[in-house]
Design an enzyme around this catalytic site. Structure first.
Site, PDB file in Angstrom:
ATOM      1  N   GLY A   1      15.353  -3.636  26.171  1.00  0.00           N
ATOM      2  CA  GLY A   1      16.191  -3.169  27.277  1.00  0.00           C
ATOM      3  C   GLY A   1      17.296  -2.265  26.777  1.00  0.00           C
ATOM      4  O   GLY A   1      17.247  -1.796  25.642  1.00  0.00           O
ATOM      5  N   ASN A   2      18.259  -1.994  27.633  1.00  0.00           N
ATOM      6  CA  ASN A   2      19.411  -1.191  27.214  1.00  0.00           C
ATOM      7  C   ASN A   2      20.663  -1.697  27.922  1.00  0.00           C
ATOM      8  O   ASN A   2      20.594  -2.624  28.719  1.00  0.00           O
ATOM      9  CB  ASN A   2      19.163   0.298  27.473  1.00  0.00           C
ATOM     10  N   ARG A   3      21.789  -1.089  27.632  1.00  0.00           N
ATOM     11  CA  ARG A   3      23.063  -1.633  28.093  1.00  0.00           C
ATOM     12  C   ARG A   3      23.491  -1.133  29.477  1.00  0.00           C
ATOM     13  O   ARG A   3      24.619  -1.358  29.888  1.00  0.00           O
ATOM     14  CB  ARG A   3      24.147  -1.329  27.060  1.00  0.00           C
ATOM     15  N   SER A   4      22.594  -0.480  30.176  1.00  0.00           N
ATOM     16  CA  SER A   4      22.972   0.004  31.515  1.00  0.00           C
ATOM     17  C   SER A   4      23.348  -1.171  32.425  1.00  0.00           C
ATOM     18  O   SER A   4      22.625  -2.162  32.510  1.00  0.00           O
ATOM     19  CB  SER A   4      21.796   0.770  32.129  1.00  0.00           C
TER      20      SER A   4
END
Ligand code: C5P
Length: 402
Positions: free
Chosen positions: A208-211
């Protein structure tokens, strides 16, 4: 939008009156002028002084008040209003309105007004479910009244059921939506993507990512407040979906692509604020990967380029989170993805980008014009971006005709 709007808040006798105090407070904080009208029963629950202190205006209570600042009070109140909100609305006031009875300030004001009316019922579950209440509500809906709630949960009687006053957030969201009906995006269909995608590695893990999703949710909210019909395609986030927005929850880039292809079939603009994973595991393991080996490699393959793949004649807005050469990299993306606008932000800047409530962005258009915005809240950024989208919409329509 709520700023400078004249809102009549009708308050009737329910235990949920204390929540109306917060509704009034929120509206005042957003810059509205609020005239509270209390029925006699409502005054048994909360003193009018509370509303007076919060709204900084006299509370209207009696039909014949010689001290009133208005000449024929209910008519003046009704004529000066942009919106009437009744929260909480008892079974009694709903019955009165459905029957056309006007025997107090609130029912007279409602009967005398031509502006939109929002009703937030609060009553015992049995009273709410009663056919008489249901018929009254159906009748008022048929006359164009907007209902919000009631919610399901614990009631004053201790029973659990439907009858709780809608959440304050829901009431405020409905007020925004109704006031925005004539905004500059009225009847426009806008698709917004938000949040980061998650690409499964095995049944319990993902890439995933930090959005946080905050930028996309702010755009959806701002577009709703300007009258648009909004579809929000969202990756997993911790945010509450904005009231009045159609939310499609997805997890992976492929799911997001499919949802967006479908949602944009009738859309006039797509704003891609989602942080889409560029790669995904070639195949997710069927069972949980054990820590048996010292090293582990996972083969990654490209995910679909959503903006690149969705076809159609609509305004296309991309976002570019960059850590270097912000403008140059954004320009390349604008051309490569055939965008009308790209909103670039330097994620290394303080208070800007992932997770926070503020953003400092640069908007670049097809002609290469660069608009640098100061540090703003994400909601303010959303409005600035939509100001640009609004200008592009008629051009697209004219193109269709030629
Ligand atoms: O990730 P990147 O910086 O290239 O994203 C630029 C724009 O393209 C963003 O608006 C993003 O939502 C969109 N994008 C996309 N499909 C991808 C990756 C990004 O539509 N697979």
């Amino acid at each position: 939008m709520v700023q400078d709007k004249n809102i009549v808040l009708g308050v009737t006798g329910s235990i949920a009156v204390y929540k109306a105090v917060e509704v009034a407070s929120k509206l005042i904080q957003e810059g509205a002028k609020v005239n509270v009208v209390m029925t006699q029963a409502a005054q048994e629950f909360v003193a009018p002084l509370t509303f007076r202190a919060i709204t900084n205006r006299p509370v209207v209570m009696e039909m014949f008040n010689p001290a009133s600042e208005f000449s024929i009070e209910h008519v003046t109140l009704a004529a000066g209003a942009d919106l009437v909100v009744i929260a909480p609305a008892t079974a009694n006031v709903i019955a009165k309105l459905a029957g056309g009875i006007a025997d107090d300030m609130l029912s007279c004001t409602v009967l005398a007004t031509k502006v939109p009316i929002i009703v937030a019922p609060a009553m015992d579950a049995n009273m709410y479910q009663n056919q008489i209440s249901q018929q009254n509500i159906a009748k008022l809906k048929g006359r164009g009244f907007t209902f919000v709630g009631p919610g399901y949960g614990r009631l004053a009687s201790g029973e659990v059921g439907s009858g709780r006053l809608a959440d304050i957030e829901e009431i405020i969201g409905t007020i925004h939506q109704v006031l925005g009906r004539r905004g500059d995006l009225a009847k426009r269909r806008i698709v917004v993507s938000a949040g980061g995608t998650q690409e499964p590695v095995d049944p319990v893990r993902h890439i995933g990512n930090r959005s946080s999703g905050k930028m996309g949710y702010a755009i959806a909210e701002a577009a709703r407040d300007r009258g648009a019909s909004v579809v929000l395609v969202s990756g997993p986030t911790a945010l509450h979906p904005p009231v009045g927005v159609e939310v499609i929850q997805v997890q992976t880039a492929v799911e997001m692509r499919d949802a967006i292809v479908d949602a944009t079939k009738k859309a006039e603009a797509l704003l891609m604020a989602a942080a889409v994973s560029d790669y995904r595991p070639a195949a997710a393991a069927k069972s949980k990967i054990k820590k048996e080996r010292e090293t582990l490699s996972i083969e990654l393959v490209r995910t679909p380029d959503i903006l690149g793949e969705v076809k159609g004649d609509f305004v296309r807005v991309g976002f570019a989170a960059e850590s270097e050469d912000v403008v140059e990299n954004a320009r390349v993306k604008l051309k490569g993805k055939n965008l009308d606008l790209i909103v670039a932000n330097d994620i290394t800047a303080v208070d800007s980008g992932f997770g926070v409530d503020t953003n400092r962005v640069i908007i670049i258009d097809r002609q290469g014009k660069v608009e640098r915005l100061p540090l703003l809240s994400k909601l303010e950024v959303a409005h600035k971006v939509l100001d640009r989208v609004v200008k592009l919409l008629p051009r697209k329509r004219q193109n269709k005709r030629t």
